[in-house]
Design an enzyme around this catalytic site. Structure first.
Site, mmCIF file in Angstrom:
data_model
loop_
_atom_site.group_PDB
_atom_site.id
_atom_site.type_symbol
_atom_site.label_atom_id
_atom_site.label_comp_id
_atom_site.label_asym_id
_atom_site.label_seq_id
_atom_site.Cartn_x
_atom_site.Cartn_y
_atom_site.Cartn_z
ATOM 1 N N THR A 126 -1.750 -65.509 -16.634
ATOM 2 C CA THR A 126 -3.044 -64.972 -17.063
ATOM 3 C C THR A 126 -2.944 -64.300 -18.430
ATOM 4 O OG1 THR A 126 -2.720 -62.864 -15.954
ATOM 5 C CG2 THR A 126 -3.791 -64.601 -14.679
ATOM 6 N N TYR A 127 -4.136 -64.055 -19.000
ATOM 7 C CA TYR A 127 -4.245 -63.540 -20.364
ATOM 8 C C TYR A 127 -5.279 -62.434 -20.364
ATOM 9 C CZ TYR A 127 -4.897 -63.857 -25.465
ATOM 10 O OH TYR A 127 -4.954 -63.609 -26.812
ATOM 11 N N HIS A 179 -3.075 -69.050 -19.797
ATOM 12 C CA HIS A 179 -4.513 -68.834 -19.839
ATOM 13 C C HIS A 179 -4.812 -68.321 -21.250
ATOM 14 C CE1 HIS A 179 -5.098 -68.207 -15.237
ATOM 15 N NE2 HIS A 179 -4.081 -69.029 -15.481
ATOM 16 N N ARG A 186 -13.558 -67.727 -20.883
ATOM 17 C CA ARG A 186 -14.236 -66.717 -21.688
ATOM 18 C C ARG A 186 -13.489 -65.387 -21.553
ATOM 19 N NH1 ARG A 186 -19.729 -63.768 -19.901
ATOM 20 N NH2 ARG A 186 -18.199 -62.736 -18.572
ATOM 21 N N GLY A 187 -13.052 -65.109 -20.309
ATOM 22 C CA GLY A 187 -12.388 -63.848 -20.042
ATOM 23 C C GLY A 187 -13.397 -62.722 -19.947
ATOM 24 N N ASP A 188 -12.894 -61.578 -19.537
ATOM 25 C CA ASP A 188 -13.721 -60.366 -19.478
ATOM 26 C C ASP A 188 -13.043 -59.339 -20.365
ATOM 27 O OD1 ASP A 188 -15.665 -61.191 -17.572
ATOM 28 O OD2 ASP A 188 -14.121 -61.021 -16.016
ATOM 29 N N GLN A 215 -12.657 -69.712 -8.756
ATOM 30 C CA GLN A 215 -12.451 -68.338 -8.309
ATOM 31 C C GLN A 215 -12.109 -68.408 -6.826
ATOM 32 O OE1 GLN A 215 -11.409 -65.440 -8.579
ATOM 33 N NE2 GLN A 215 -12.910 -64.797 -10.116
ATOM 34 N N GLU A 265 -0.234 -69.169 -9.863
ATOM 35 C CA GLU A 265 -0.604 -68.305 -10.997
ATOM 36 C C GLU A 265 0.157 -66.976 -10.960
ATOM 37 O OE1 GLU A 265 -4.808 -68.171 -11.969
ATOM 38 O OE2 GLU A 265 -4.679 -65.993 -12.113
ATOM 39 N N TYR A 300 -16.979 -71.512 -10.092
ATOM 40 C CA TYR A 300 -17.352 -70.419 -9.186
ATOM 41 C C TYR A 300 -18.183 -70.903 -8.005
ATOM 42 C CZ TYR A 300 -15.630 -67.884 -13.143
ATOM 43 O OH TYR A 300 -14.798 -67.427 -14.134
ATOM 44 N N LYS A 360 -18.816 -77.347 -20.041
ATOM 45 C CA LYS A 360 -17.443 -77.155 -20.541
ATOM 46 C C LYS A 360 -16.536 -78.332 -20.171
ATOM 47 C CE LYS A 360 -16.550 -73.417 -17.203
ATOM 48 N NZ LYS A 360 -16.172 -72.029 -16.975
HETATM 49 P P1 FAD Z 1 -17.764 -69.132 -19.021
HETATM 50 O O1 FAD Z 1 -17.574 -70.486 -18.483
HETATM 51 O O2 FAD Z 1 -17.906 -68.973 -20.485
HETATM 52 O O3 FAD Z 1 -19.023 -68.514 -18.281
HETATM 53 C C1 FAD Z 1 -19.242 -67.108 -18.250
HETATM 54 C C2 FAD Z 1 -20.648 -66.799 -17.729
HETATM 55 O O4 FAD Z 1 -21.604 -67.139 -18.723
HETATM 56 C C3 FAD Z 1 -21.089 -67.566 -16.486
HETATM 57 O O5 FAD Z 1 -21.950 -66.708 -15.762
HETATM 58 C C4 FAD Z 1 -21.858 -68.754 -17.036
HETATM 59 O O6 FAD Z 1 -22.832 -69.205 -16.110
HETATM 60 C C5 FAD Z 1 -22.493 -68.146 -18.277
HETATM 61 N N1 FAD Z 1 -22.609 -69.062 -19.415
HETATM 62 C C6 FAD Z 1 -21.738 -70.009 -19.828
HETATM 63 N N2 FAD Z 1 -22.164 -70.574 -20.963
HETATM 64 C C7 FAD Z 1 -23.324 -69.972 -21.293
HETATM 65 C C8 FAD Z 1 -24.246 -70.107 -22.353
HETATM 66 N N3 FAD Z 1 -24.067 -70.996 -23.322
HETATM 67 N N4 FAD Z 1 -25.356 -69.295 -22.361
HETATM 68 C C9 FAD Z 1 -25.570 -68.391 -21.372
HETATM 69 N N5 FAD Z 1 -24.703 -68.217 -20.328
HETATM 70 C C10 FAD Z 1 -23.618 -68.995 -20.306
HETATM 71 N N6 FAD Z 1 -9.968 -63.523 -16.747
HETATM 72 C C11 FAD Z 1 -9.128 -63.003 -17.663
HETATM 73 O O7 FAD Z 1 -9.490 -62.036 -18.345
HETATM 74 N N7 FAD Z 1 -7.859 -63.530 -17.853
HETATM 75 C C12 FAD Z 1 -7.419 -64.609 -17.159
HETATM 76 O O8 FAD Z 1 -6.299 -65.060 -17.364
HETATM 77 C C13 FAD Z 1 -8.302 -65.184 -16.188
HETATM 78 N N8 FAD Z 1 -7.930 -66.280 -15.475
HETATM 79 C C14 FAD Z 1 -8.837 -66.869 -14.628
HETATM 80 C C15 FAD Z 1 -8.467 -68.048 -13.961
HETATM 81 C C16 FAD Z 1 -9.355 -68.670 -13.087
HETATM 82 C C17 FAD Z 1 -8.951 -69.941 -12.389
HETATM 83 C C18 FAD Z 1 -10.641 -68.094 -12.846
HETATM 84 C C19 FAD Z 1 -11.597 -68.712 -11.878
HETATM 85 C C20 FAD Z 1 -11.014 -66.922 -13.507
HETATM 86 C C21 FAD Z 1 -10.126 -66.308 -14.406
HETATM 87 N N9 FAD Z 1 -10.470 -65.165 -15.116
HETATM 88 C C22 FAD Z 1 -9.596 -64.603 -16.013
HETATM 89 C C23 FAD Z 1 -11.794 -64.538 -14.930
HETATM 90 C C24 FAD Z 1 -12.809 -65.078 -15.950
HETATM 91 O O9 FAD Z 1 -12.338 -64.881 -17.262
HETATM 92 C C25 FAD Z 1 -14.111 -64.326 -15.743
HETATM 93 O O10 FAD Z 1 -14.703 -64.745 -14.542
HETATM 94 C C26 FAD Z 1 -15.100 -64.424 -16.892
HETATM 95 O O11 FAD Z 1 -16.151 -63.484 -16.638
HETATM 96 C C27 FAD Z 1 -15.740 -65.796 -17.085
HETATM 97 O O12 FAD Z 1 -14.893 -66.682 -17.653
HETATM 98 P P2 FAD Z 1 -15.289 -68.243 -17.714
HETATM 99 O O13 FAD Z 1 -14.243 -68.904 -18.478
HETATM 100 O O14 FAD Z 1 -15.642 -68.726 -16.380
HETATM 101 O O15 FAD Z 1 -16.632 -68.121 -18.610
#
Ligand code: FAD
Length: 279
Positions: free
Chosen positions: A39-40, A67, A97-99, A165, A8, A134, A154
């Site tokens: 990453t994005y 991403h 989802r991203g942050d 992670q 990555e 995670y 998902k």
């Molecule tokens: P989700 O799968 O949508 O989950 C987010 C949170 O919400 C989790 O706590 C989950 O339990 C909860 N949740 C899910 N669905 C629901 C629902 N329907 N109702 C209530 N709660 C729910 N960040 C970036 O900004 N850019 C990147 O390029 C990036 N690359 C990454 C690559 C990898 C391999 C990893 C592991 C992380 C990366 N991240 C990146 C960080 C990631 O975007 C953050 O951890 C973010 O907070 C969660 O993204 P997610 O896709 O896991 O979210």
């Protein structure tokens, strides 16, 4: 695919960073990874930069996965990006989802599952979709099981596999795999591996993303003080051993967070790939 390796990158902001990334990429490409990912910044903060690096990597003849996350973007903006990628021959995406950085004004973060559904709806099976997992539980999750259930959702929505992670406890990954299996998840979950190069940065980053640095490891790294060379040397040994334990324990491959640096990731990857070659 068993024994899949990937690296990555993040999109650099400067010309110097871009030149360095090119060099890193060509050195890591010699290891023949399955793909590179870029990453994005959720909310579009790196949209052009990510797309430029992705397209340039593809033009260099390498397999690359952007991403992607909705952030606060309109569907049309995401569709444009998807079409750009499809036209360029890109066939893999890491859907997140991203942050969204605070202050960017988005009212609701779009869960990764919704992005997976959106990509499948508009592009069918064109893209291989990776999602995030995670082992030590996402910081926003209600609890460990709820997080696993959302991971399953998902994957069921059409993602092909997950990348974790980073973590430093091999047991966290193996117990997580067991719990995923119990929840009915049968798709591969690739461990994400972070090199150890700077203790202060790693500690700060780990607090934010909910990754644990075991006490003994934190104490040992802290004990090196400003001795960067020893941190890097010990870190490379420790992370290589972690990779070895994971692969011996049945991990399907490894995704390396390169931090755009050749070393120590190349050394770590070479060590694990020599004992567990890509298949
Ligand atoms: P989700 O799968 O949508 O989950 C987010 C949170 O919400 C989790 O706590 C989950 O339990 C909860 N949740 C899910 N669905 C629901 C629902 N329907 N109702 C209530 N709660 C729910 N960040 C970036 O900004 N850019 C990147 O390029 C990036 N690359 C990454 C690559 C990898 C391999 C990893 C592991 C992380 C990366 N991240 C990146 C960080 C990631 O975007 C953050 O951890 C973010 O907070 C969660 O993204 P997610 O896709 O896991 O979210």
């Amino acid at each position: 695919m068993a024994n899949r390796y990937s690296f990555e990158f993040f999109p650099p902001k400067t010309e110097v960073g871009r030149a360095k990334l090119k060099d890193t990429r060509s050195q890591l490409a010699a290891l023949n990874p399955e793909f590179f990912s870029v990453t994005y910044g959720a909310g579009g903060s790196t949209r052009d930069n990510t797309r430029d690096i992705v397209l340039e990597t593809k033009q260099a003849g390498l397999s690359v996965a952007p991403h992607l996350s909705f952030g606060g973007d309109e569907e049309s903006e995401i569709l444009t990006l998807l079409n750009d990628y499809k036209t360029a021959g890109i066939d893999r995406i890491v859907a997140l989802r991203g942050d969204i950085p605070s202050g960017m004004g988005a009212t609701r973060q779009v869960y990764a599952k919704e992005l997976v559904e959106f990509i499948r709806k508009h592009t069918g099976d064109h893209f291989q979709l990776e999602v995030a997992a995670y082992p030590e539980t996402h910081p926003d999750a209600k609890n460990h099981q709820a997080d696993i259930n959302f991971l399953k959702a998902k994957l069921d929505a059409g993602a092909n596999s997950a990348i974790t992670q980073y973590f430093f406890n091999a047991d966290a990954y193996f117990y997580f795999l067991e719990d995923c299996e119990k929840a009915g998840i049968d798709k591969p979950i690739y461990p994400g591996i972070m090199p150890i190069t700077n203790f202060a940065n790693l500690a700060r980053f780990s607090r934010n993303c909910g990754a644990e640095i075991p006490r003994w490891l934190a104490q040992k790294l802290d004990g090196y003080g400003d001795d960067q060379a020893s941190i890097i040397e010990f870190g490379a040994e420790f992370v290589s051993e972690l990779c070895h334990i994971l692969m011996e324990g049945g991990a399907p491959g490894i995704h390396f967070y390169s931090m755009n640096q050749v070393e120590p990731i190349k050394r770590i990857a070479e060590a694990v790939m020599s004992s567990h070659p890509a298949k």
